[in-house]
Design a protein around this motif. Sequence first.
Motif, PDB file in Angstrom:
ATOM      1  N   MET A  41      24.906  -7.005  -1.090  1.00 25.76           N
ATOM      2  CA  MET A  41      23.937  -6.190  -1.811  1.00 25.76           C
ATOM      3  C   MET A  41      24.141  -4.734  -1.392  1.00 25.76           C
ATOM      4  N   ALA A  42      24.200  -3.868  -2.355  1.00 29.26           N
ATOM      5  CA  ALA A  42      24.436  -2.448  -2.104  1.00 29.26           C
ATOM      6  C   ALA A  42      23.167  -1.766  -1.600  1.00 29.26           C
ATOM      7  N   LEU A  43      23.359  -0.668  -0.869  1.00 26.18           N
ATOM      8  CA  LEU A  43      22.214   0.122  -0.417  1.00 26.18           C
ATOM      9  C   LEU A  43      21.457   0.709  -1.601  1.00 26.18           C
ATOM     10  N   HIS A  44      22.207   1.213  -2.570  1.00 27.97           N
ATOM     11  CA  HIS A  44      21.618   1.868  -3.730  1.00 27.97           C
ATOM     12  C   HIS A  44      21.412   0.866  -4.864  1.00 27.97           C
ATOM     13  N   SER A  45      20.480   1.187  -5.723  1.00 26.37           N
ATOM     14  CA  SER A  45      20.195   0.345  -6.875  1.00 26.37           C
ATOM     15  C   SER A  45      21.276   0.512  -7.932  1.00 26.37           C
ATOM     16  N   SER A  46      21.457  -0.532  -8.727  1.00 24.22           N
ATOM     17  CA  SER A  46      22.351  -0.457  -9.876  1.00 24.22           C
ATOM     18  C   SER A  46      21.486  -0.453 -11.135  1.00 24.22           C
ATOM     19  N   SER A  47      22.108  -0.514 -12.273  1.00 25.93           N
ATOM     20  CA  SER A  47      21.336  -0.479 -13.516  1.00 25.93           C
ATOM     21  C   SER A  47      20.480  -1.729 -13.703  1.00 25.93           C
ATOM     22  N   ASP A  48      20.842  -2.839 -13.019  1.00 20.67           N
ATOM     23  CA  ASP A  48      20.090  -4.085 -13.207  1.00 20.67           C
ATOM     24  C   ASP A  48      19.564  -4.712 -11.917  1.00 20.67           C
ATOM     25  N   GLN A  49      19.703  -4.025 -10.777  1.00 23.32           N
ATOM     26  CA  GLN A  49      19.303  -4.610  -9.495  1.00 23.32           C
ATOM     27  C   GLN A  49      18.841  -3.507  -8.550  1.00 23.32           C
ATOM     28  N   TYR A  50      17.730  -3.764  -7.850  1.00 24.78           N
ATOM     29  CA  TYR A  50      17.296  -2.823  -6.821  1.00 24.78           C
ATOM     30  C   TYR A  50      18.218  -2.964  -5.616  1.00 24.78           C
ATOM     31  N   GLY A  51      18.500  -1.856  -4.953  1.00 22.50           N
ATOM     32  CA  GLY A  51      19.352  -1.870  -3.772  1.00 22.50           C
ATOM     33  C   GLY A  51      18.601  -2.383  -2.550  1.00 22.50           C
ATOM     34  N   SER A  52      19.341  -2.625  -1.487  1.00 24.87           N
ATOM     35  CA  SER A  52      18.744  -3.226  -0.288  1.00 24.87           C
ATOM     36  C   SER A  52      17.691  -2.328   0.361  1.00 24.87           C
TER      37      SER A  52
ATOM     38  N   PRO B 267      16.483   0.769 -11.382  1.00 32.13           N
ATOM     39  CA  PRO B 267      17.201   0.053 -12.441  1.00 32.13           C
ATOM     40  C   PRO B 267      16.548   0.263 -13.806  1.00 32.13           C
ATOM     41  N   GLU B 268      17.319   0.013 -14.831  1.00 36.35           N
ATOM     42  CA  GLU B 268      16.807   0.095 -16.200  1.00 36.35           C
ATOM     43  C   GLU B 268      15.791  -1.026 -16.417  1.00 36.35           C
ATOM     44  N   PRO B 269      14.873  -0.834 -17.356  1.00 34.34           N
ATOM     45  CA  PRO B 269      13.948  -1.938 -17.681  1.00 34.34           C
ATOM     46  C   PRO B 269      14.730  -3.161 -18.161  1.00 34.34           C
ATOM     47  N   ILE B 270      14.112  -4.305 -18.019  1.00 26.82           N
ATOM     48  CA  ILE B 270      14.738  -5.547 -18.486  1.00 26.82           C
ATOM     49  C   ILE B 270      14.975  -5.445 -19.988  1.00 26.82           C
ATOM     50  N   ASP B 271      16.147  -5.887 -20.419  1.00 24.07           N
ATOM     51  CA  ASP B 271      16.461  -5.880 -21.852  1.00 24.07           C
ATOM     52  C   ASP B 271      15.401  -6.652 -22.619  1.00 24.07           C
ATOM     53  N   GLY B 272      14.919  -6.041 -23.679  1.00 23.85           N
ATOM     54  CA  GLY B 272      13.966  -6.721 -24.546  1.00 23.85           C
ATOM     55  C   GLY B 272      12.521  -6.663 -24.080  1.00 23.85           C
ATOM     56  N   ALA B 273      12.263  -5.996 -22.939  1.00 24.71           N
ATOM     57  CA  ALA B 273      10.880  -5.883 -22.467  1.00 24.71           C
ATOM     58  C   ALA B 273      10.112  -4.984 -23.428  1.00 24.71           C
ATOM     59  N   PRO B 274       8.973  -5.463 -23.913  1.00 30.04           N
ATOM     60  CA  PRO B 274       8.190  -4.626 -24.835  1.00 30.04           C
ATOM     61  C   PRO B 274       7.756  -3.328 -24.175  1.00 30.04           C
ATOM     62  N   ARG B 275       7.664  -2.299 -24.962  1.00 29.76           N
ATOM     63  CA  ARG B 275       7.255  -0.980 -24.459  1.00 29.76           C
ATOM     64  C   ARG B 275       5.883  -1.055 -23.794  1.00 29.76           C
ATOM     65  N   SER B 276       4.993  -1.889 -24.325  1.00 27.25           N
ATOM     66  CA  SER B 276       3.650  -2.024 -23.747  1.00 27.25           C
ATOM     67  C   SER B 276       3.726  -2.570 -22.315  1.00 27.25           C
ATOM     68  N   GLN B 277       4.601  -3.525 -22.071  1.00 32.81           N
ATOM     69  CA  GLN B 277       4.764  -4.063 -20.714  1.00 32.81           C
ATOM     70  C   GLN B 277       5.324  -3.011 -19.773  1.00 32.81           C
TER      71      GLN B 277
END
Length: 181
Positions: free
Chosen positions: A1-12, A76-86
């Motif tokens: 696991m990387a120290l820094h976050s990626s687009s789909d995962q928080y870093g350590s 990271p980016e929001p989960i794909d398909g997550a509604p804007r309201s969420q």
Amino acid sequence: MALHSSSDQYGSVAVTIHWLTAVLIVIALLTGFRAAAAEDVTTEAALLRVHLPAAALVLVLTVVRVVWWLGIDDKPEPIDGAPRSQQLIAGTVHLLFYVVVFGMIASGIGMMLASGAAPAIFSRDVPALPEFWHYRPRIPHGLGARLLVLLLIAHLAAALYHHLRGDRVFRRMWFGRNPKS
């Protein structure tokens, strides 16, 4: 696991700060509520000896987290398909966590300064502690504690909801690699 976050995962670093803060907040809440209900000064002081350092560590970790997000790492980016309201609700809950945590710390410090209780709490023989409800910072501290419990419940409910849906939100904030599914 990387120290820094990626687009789909928080870093350590972010994951560690998150879970340490979560545990310390629960400890601070439990000891704070128990101290407020304690019937003898020895028990109250013993609980506050845990409560105060736990709260101080929450402050340190929260400041580190803010610095981490503002100057070092990207979320990271929001989960794909997550509604804007969420996404909006999640952002609001997270912002409220910061506001309430800083408010709790400020009101706790205010209570310690106004009451002068810290020396008595940390002395070997605790002759007496002040009646904390006589000090104005006690009101926002008590309200903040209850609001923090509600925010934690909402946060846990959302995490459980997403976990049961299988949309990887929980795995993004855990150690290890999050395989895209």
